[in-house]
Scaffold this motif. Structure first.
Motif, PDB file in Angstrom:
ATOM      1  N   LEU A  52       0.821  -1.214   0.000  1.00 21.91           N
ATOM      2  CA  LEU A  52       0.000   0.000   0.000  1.00 21.91           C
ATOM      3  C   LEU A  52       0.856   1.264   0.000  1.00 21.91           C
ATOM      4  O   LEU A  52       0.495   2.259  -0.641  1.00 21.91           O
ATOM      5  CB  LEU A  52      -0.960  -0.020   1.185  1.00 21.91           C
ATOM      6  N   ALA A  53       1.997   1.237   0.678  1.00 25.54           N
ATOM      7  CA  ALA A  53       2.892   2.396   0.679  1.00 25.54           C
ATOM      8  C   ALA A  53       3.414   2.677  -0.728  1.00 25.54           C
ATOM      9  O   ALA A  53       3.441   3.836  -1.175  1.00 25.54           O
ATOM     10  CB  ALA A  53       4.054   2.171   1.649  1.00 25.54           C
ATOM     11  N   LEU A  54       3.814   1.637  -1.437  1.00 23.64           N
ATOM     12  CA  LEU A  54       4.291   1.832  -2.803  1.00 23.64           C
ATOM     13  C   LEU A  54       3.172   2.324  -3.713  1.00 23.64           C
ATOM     14  O   LEU A  54       3.382   3.190  -4.570  1.00 23.64           O
ATOM     15  CB  LEU A  54       4.910   0.553  -3.353  1.00 23.64           C
ATOM     16  N   LEU A  55       1.972   1.785  -3.531  1.00 25.86           N
ATOM     17  CA  LEU A  55       0.835   2.256  -4.332  1.00 25.86           C
ATOM     18  C   LEU A  55       0.506   3.712  -4.023  1.00 25.86           C
ATOM     19  O   LEU A  55       0.156   4.482  -4.924  1.00 25.86           O
ATOM     20  CB  LEU A  55      -0.387   1.367  -4.097  1.00 25.86           C
ATOM     21  N   ALA A  56       0.651   4.124  -2.763  1.00 25.45           N
ATOM     22  CA  ALA A  56       0.424   5.531  -2.413  1.00 25.45           C
ATOM     23  C   ALA A  56       1.404   6.424  -3.171  1.00 25.45           C
ATOM     24  O   ALA A  56       1.027   7.472  -3.698  1.00 25.45           O
ATOM     25  CB  ALA A  56       0.557   5.743  -0.899  1.00 25.45           C
TER      26      ALA A  56
END
Length: 175
Positions: A52-56
């Protein structure tokens, strides 16, 4: 961590978390058919959090890039055709963003250390630049909502902590 066309290429990553890294070593060869296996921690939720951090980061980049493309569409003296925006993205935006990628590591280092050096670009200067971008968007009829929140955080850092630090200090307002 991949778009569908990236699966099973060197650009694909699969985050693994839980128990310990040795537990997953027996299946790493199977997993790596689909992407590079990366053990990210004992916390069972660490893999999902990393994903999720990378997608953010990806969606933040897309929001800025799409705003830039909308501004480019408003440029006077040319058609609103796809090829004009595409050529400007390929010739200007992509090289610019690629040149900025190393800044992410510098910002991460600042966050880890808790010392927010300007690296030659003080946040007050950048905040003023962001206000110019927002004004241009308003004048051109481009919705800058995706940038406005970040601009507000930049202004808050300047108001509360001064304008000499680096942009990474914005991260402290997110926690």
């Amino acid at each position: 961590m991949a778009t569908p066309d990236m699966v099973a290429t060197p650009a694909s990553s699969i985050f693994i978390s839980g128990e310990n890294e040795q537990r997953f070593s027996s299946v790493t060869d199977i997993i790596e058919v689909w992407g590079r296996a990366q053990y990210v921690g004992q916390d069972p939720g660490a893999a999902a959090l990393n994903d999720l951090a990378l997608l953010a980061g990806m969606y933040g980049m897309f929001a800025g890039a799409i705003t830039a493309m909308a501004l480019l569409q408003k440029q006077k003296g040319g058609s609103r055709g796809h090829s004009r925006v595409e050529s400007q993205v390929m010739g200007m935006l992509n090289p610019w963003l690629q040149a900025l990628v190393p800044c992410h590591a510098q910002m991460a280092k600042s966050i880890d250390r808790g010392i927010f050096e300007s690296l030659g670009n003080p946040i007050q200067m950048q905040s003023i630049g962001m206000q110019n971008i927002l004004k241009a968007c308003d004048e051109e009829g481009v919705d800058a909502g995706s940038l406005r929140y970040f601009a507000g955080l930049m202004e808050k850092v300047v108001a509360e902590r001064g304008g000499d630090g680096g942009i990474a200090e914005v991260a402290t307002l997110l926690l």
